[in-house]
Scaffold this active site. Structure first.
Site, PDB file in Angstrom:
ATOM      1  N   ARG A  43       0.703  -1.508  -0.039  1.00 31.54           N
ATOM      2  CA  ARG A  43      -0.047  -0.047  -0.069  1.00 31.54           C
ATOM      3  C   ARG A  43       0.867   1.150   0.124  1.00 31.54           C
ATOM      4  O   ARG A  43       0.562   2.261  -0.504  1.00 31.54           O
ATOM      5  CB  ARG A  43      -0.944  -0.226   1.268  1.00 31.54           C
ATOM      6  N   ASP A 100      -6.805  22.182 -11.289  1.00 27.23           N
ATOM      7  CA  ASP A 100      -7.274  20.669 -12.008  1.00 27.23           C
ATOM      8  C   ASP A 100      -6.575  20.801 -13.389  1.00 27.23           C
ATOM      9  O   ASP A 100      -7.283  21.867 -14.069  1.00 27.23           O
ATOM     10  CB  ASP A 100      -8.578  20.459 -12.170  1.00 27.23           C
ATOM     11  N   LYS A 133      -7.203  10.321 -18.079  1.00 20.54           N
ATOM     12  CA  LYS A 133      -7.524  10.949 -19.486  1.00 20.54           C
ATOM     13  C   LYS A 133      -6.194  10.798 -20.316  1.00 20.54           C
ATOM     14  O   LYS A 133      -5.827   9.588 -20.593  1.00 20.54           O
ATOM     15  CB  LYS A 133      -7.651  12.215 -19.347  1.00 20.54           C
TER      16      LYS A 133
HETATM   17  C1  LIG Z   1     -12.354  13.259 -15.819  1.00 21.33           C
HETATM   18  C2  LIG Z   1     -12.063  14.384 -14.894  1.00 21.33           C
HETATM   19  C3  LIG Z   1     -11.742  14.177 -13.680  1.00 21.33           C
HETATM   20  C4  LIG Z   1     -12.169  12.796 -12.784  1.00 21.33           C
HETATM   21  O1  LIG Z   1     -11.279  11.884 -13.147  1.00 21.33           O
HETATM   22  P1  LIG Z   1     -11.714  10.404 -13.098  1.00 21.33           P
HETATM   23  O2  LIG Z   1     -10.561   9.481 -13.260  1.00 21.33           O
HETATM   24  O3  LIG Z   1     -12.754  10.120 -14.264  1.00 21.33           O
HETATM   25  O4  LIG Z   1     -12.190  10.239 -11.571  1.00 21.33           O
HETATM   26  C5  LIG Z   1     -11.368  15.191 -12.921  1.00 21.33           C
HETATM   27  N1  LIG Z   1     -11.068  16.441 -13.739  1.00 21.33           N
HETATM   28  C6  LIG Z   1     -11.415  16.632 -14.959  1.00 21.33           C
HETATM   29  C7  LIG Z   1     -11.102  17.950 -15.614  1.00 21.33           C
HETATM   30  C8  LIG Z   1     -11.724  15.544 -15.509  1.00 21.33           C
HETATM   31  O5  LIG Z   1     -12.043  15.798 -16.775  1.00 21.33           O
END
Ligand SMILES: *Cc1c(COP(=O)(O)O)cnc(C)c1O
Length: 394
Positions: free
Chosen positions: A56, A182, A207
């Protein structure tokens, strides 16, 4: 500020001599890690960062990915979470306590907004959403604001606020606040928030970093001071990721530059083509010269990824359905950043409370994949033709 180039993405997190000369750090699956003798066992009890003591707390594969992202994002340390949303909720959980104030940009990813408004609200964190401009932020900041949460370009609507003005507003009005950004749209290839004054950058590795639509993961990379606050909470919650997924994201990093350049180029080509369609009311892409934030984006970003939005003129439901039913190359689905093109209908007004987002038309998010752009344009042209034909029947 010269950012990481393709060469850095090739080298990041690799150490062939440590793995028998193998080019890639291998997949090392582990829960138990054995100690050679009692003295080593006693020493391992501290679970110091980078030490291999229990699955972990990290494996050679996850540590390689953390090291890679820390270097590429120009941070002090990185933490790997089981999803992008977990990186966001984990970061905010570590930085906020009951009674604290959170200022969140109105254009944040909708599930991040929901976490702030519901879970954080329930534990007594006061959250205000601000319009995605320096004036909007200034009106929201308080002396006791603990976290300012940013995302740019804006989720769904692609606003690009002036980062310099945002950061100086925070440092003047709320000197104790931590800035979380983000950066999923950009990746460290196109924008590095820590170099622009943020303290923590969160990214959905799901992504572009992974890039093949088969991994869920989030990464938070932070300055030394912020990392020291995130790490204990990360450990206490017990978050970790599997070595196979870490391997897949490391593999994704190697081709990120060429992939993003193609996503960006195809995205702009589609955006320009769409802007000329009579059915399209607006194209929301910061790379187009008529985008209101184009100049800021040109100054601070080194390129575009493949995600943007469009607003179609109002059409009846049957014509709207005809647009989607029969697509050959665009998939209909959420997420993005994989090699394939996607369309995602939504209504940004459902995810806004501070800035006005009003349009009578239909909103559509477009992800430009790595297919031949001519095939994508043909797919969209046929979709518009189906829509027109269905509208003519009404
Ligand atoms: C998809 C996304 C997330 C979340 O990611 P997951 O892996 O799907 O939880 C966070 N911020 C943005 C801008 C996103 O496009």
């Amino acid at each position: 500020m010269t950012g990481p180039c393709d060469t850095d993405f090739i080298a990041a997190g690799r150490n062939p001599p440590a793995f028998f000369g193998m080019v890639n750090p291998p997949v090392c699956r582990a829960s138990t890690i054995l100690y050679p003798h009692l003295a080593a066992f006693e020493a391992g009890k501290t679970h110091a960062p980078g030490q291999l003591t229990y699955g972990r707390y990290g494996t050679p594969t996850t540590l390689a990915l953390e090291e890679a992202m820390t270097g590429l994002a120009r941070g002090h340390g990185s933490l790997l979470y089981p999803s992008g949303l977990a990186a966001i909720s984990g970061t905010l959980s570590a930085l906020l306590a009951p009674g604290d104030h959170l200022a969140m940009i109105d254009t944040a990813y909708a599930p991040a907004r929901r976490f702030a408004a519901t879970h954080l609200g329930r534990i007594g964190v006061r959250c205000d959403f601000f319009a995605a401009t320096p004036a909007g932020l200034r009106g929201c900041l308080r002396g006791d604001t603990r976290v300012v949460y940013l995302e740019a370009p804006g989720s769904l609507t692609f606003e690009v606020p002036d980062m310099r003005a945002l950061v100086s507003a925070v440092r003047e009005q709320s000197p104790g606040a931590v800035i979380v950004f983000d950066n999923t749209w950009s990746t460290p290839m196109l924008f590095r928030p820590l170099e622009h004054g943020a303290d923590v950058v969160v990214e959905a590795a799901t992504k572009y970093l992974c890039g093949h639509s088969d991994v869920m993961m989030g990464i938070a990379t932070a300055s030394a001071a912020a990392h020291a606050r995130l790490e204990p909470v990360y450990r206490q919650f017990g978050w970790c990721v599997g070595a196979d997924d870490a391997y897949a994201v490391l593999r994704g990093l190697r081709t990120l530059g060429p992939r993003l350049r193609q996503h960006g180029q195809t995205g702009l080509e589609l955006a320009r083509w769409l802007a000329l369609r009579p059915q399209v009311e607006r194209v929301l892409h910061p790379g187009l010269p008529d985008h209101p934030d184009h100049a800021v984006w040109l100054r601070d970003w080194s390129g575009a990824s493949g995600l943007f939005g469009i607003v179609l003129r109002p059409v009846a439901q049957r014509a709207w359905e005809a647009f989607f039913d029969g697509l050959a190359h665009f998939g209909l689905g959420g997420s993005w950043g994989g090699y394939e093109s996607l369309l995602f209908p939504d209504d940004p007004s459902r995810h806004r409370s501070a800035g006005a987002w009003r349009t009578g038309g239909r909103y559509l998010r477009v992800h430009a994949g790595l297919e031949d752009p001519r095939d994508l344009i043909e797919d969209l042209a046929k979709a518009f033709a189906r829509m027109q034909a269905a509208a003519a029947l009404d």
